[in-house]
Design a protein around this motif. Sequence first.
Motif, mmCIF file in Angstrom:
data_model
loop_
_atom_site.group_PDB
_atom_site.id
_atom_site.type_symbol
_atom_site.label_atom_id
_atom_site.label_comp_id
_atom_site.label_asym_id
_atom_site.label_seq_id
_atom_site.Cartn_x
_atom_site.Cartn_y
_atom_site.Cartn_z
ATOM 1 N N THR A 302 0.804 -1.193 -0.051
ATOM 2 C CA THR A 302 0.048 0.128 -0.173
ATOM 3 C C THR A 302 0.886 1.292 -0.174
ATOM 4 O O THR A 302 0.664 2.199 -0.790
ATOM 5 N N ALA A 303 1.809 1.166 0.864
ATOM 6 C CA ALA A 303 3.035 2.429 0.726
ATOM 7 C C ALA A 303 3.714 2.496 -0.519
ATOM 8 O O ALA A 303 3.658 3.717 -0.836
ATOM 9 N N GLY A 304 3.743 1.502 -1.190
ATOM 10 C CA GLY A 304 4.174 1.683 -2.570
ATOM 11 C C GLY A 304 3.359 2.175 -3.366
ATOM 12 O O GLY A 304 3.584 3.033 -4.552
ATOM 13 N N LEU A 305 2.099 1.720 -3.445
ATOM 14 C CA LEU A 305 0.939 2.295 -4.207
ATOM 15 C C LEU A 305 0.808 3.823 -4.051
ATOM 16 O O LEU A 305 0.874 4.591 -5.026
ATOM 17 N N MET A 306 0.867 4.204 -2.779
ATOM 18 C CA MET A 306 0.696 5.586 -2.462
ATOM 19 C C MET A 306 1.840 6.441 -2.865
ATOM 20 O O MET A 306 1.833 7.630 -3.534
ATOM 21 N N LEU A 307 3.052 6.066 -2.758
ATOM 22 C CA LEU A 307 4.234 6.596 -3.365
ATOM 23 C C LEU A 307 4.150 6.816 -4.802
ATOM 24 O O LEU A 307 4.569 7.772 -5.370
ATOM 25 N N GLY A 308 3.761 5.546 -5.453
ATOM 26 C CA GLY A 308 3.713 5.740 -7.001
ATOM 27 C C GLY A 308 2.733 6.751 -7.249
ATOM 28 O O GLY A 308 2.829 7.594 -8.470
ATOM 29 N N GLY A 309 1.288 6.841 -6.526
ATOM 30 C CA GLY A 309 0.526 8.065 -6.984
ATOM 31 C C GLY A 309 1.031 9.218 -6.686
ATOM 32 O O GLY A 309 0.789 10.163 -7.449
#
Length: 389
Positions: A302-309
């Motif tokens: 989830t942290a990776g998705l948020m960083l990507g966003g």
Amino acid sequence: MEAIYIMGILTAIIALGEILSITSKAKIPTLLVVIGTVFILLQTGVLPESYIEASTFVAAGSVLVPVLIVHLGTLIPLSVLKKQYKAVLITLIGLVISVVTMLTLITLIFDYNTAVAGAGPLTGGIIAYIVTAEGLTEAGFTTLAAIPVVVFALQNLVGMPLTSILLSKYAVTIRDDLSQNGAEESGESSDPMMSTKTKKLIFPDRIMQSDFFILFLLFIGGAAATWLGDVTGINYSLWSLAIGVTGSALRFYPDRALDKANSTGLAMVALIVVVISSLVGITWDQVVSSLLAVIVTIIIGTAGLMLGGLIGGKIFNWKPTKSIPVVLTALYGFPGDYLIVEEVSRSVGRNEEERKRIMDELVAPMLIGGFTSVTVGSIVVASILVGTL
């Protein structure tokens, strides 16, 4: 027990999940209810494992998986993707960063196989879960079988609240801009799936009125994908997706092909039964022992998705409160993405004009983000990763 009785029990559980999902506005995911209920019934012996194995729908669902993936390739018209290219690219950036982050950190904390077991389901939906579960079984990693199913069951509970909080903040800015500047025409369709004209197919319209003929075309695609997978060694799911996208673009398939054949509901029931069958053999001890890996996977992914966003938003000049929710749709997909936008617009908008403006601006990128991750990105990710086991 007769197969019809077994399916009566299983469809009752699925229907219960749907009712709870609808009444809770998708806060309680259908599949979480189904997986939790069936697992408890299996562990207590109320529903013997032999009953699941005796269900003919397990075999039917397995046959329908490539057909369903071909159908997924027909869901998003290329014209819609072109209009929403920013949402597509931001979503893909989020998926890539999330997967790289999981493969790096989870491999360091646990091992590579654990990272693969969680990465596929976390970046998408039910098909990605099935591809991952099949890959783990074929590779002999049965001890990791509980990880993808628990990740798949719990990730909605993280993604949907985060999305709702962020979108509500962005909706306030839309409302305030509208108050200051007055009403303007939104540049995005409130329903991107319905905004395209009906395309002319290569087959006569009178033939395409037949549900059976459309199903025949889908089964051709699924069979071709399975054959190509056997010949090339590339997972059949990738071929199925490519056939669906290409077939739709070449007007071989209608948009939303399985819907046009009036067969989506029954096919999805068969698919959910396949998910249920994957619970056979998984013990309570395996679930408990996998919880640490699941929690770490969900947090890191989830942290990776948020960083990507966040990065994608910077590139395309989108506010983080808009770009991050678009990427987080990977955790739950449709209809959760639509229901969240509907709820946010209703709660933040003070009148019909504000509610419509919020809905018009948010629904298109959220739907496209969800379809991009769940129907395309996650299948590619899961297929590639299981091939490395």
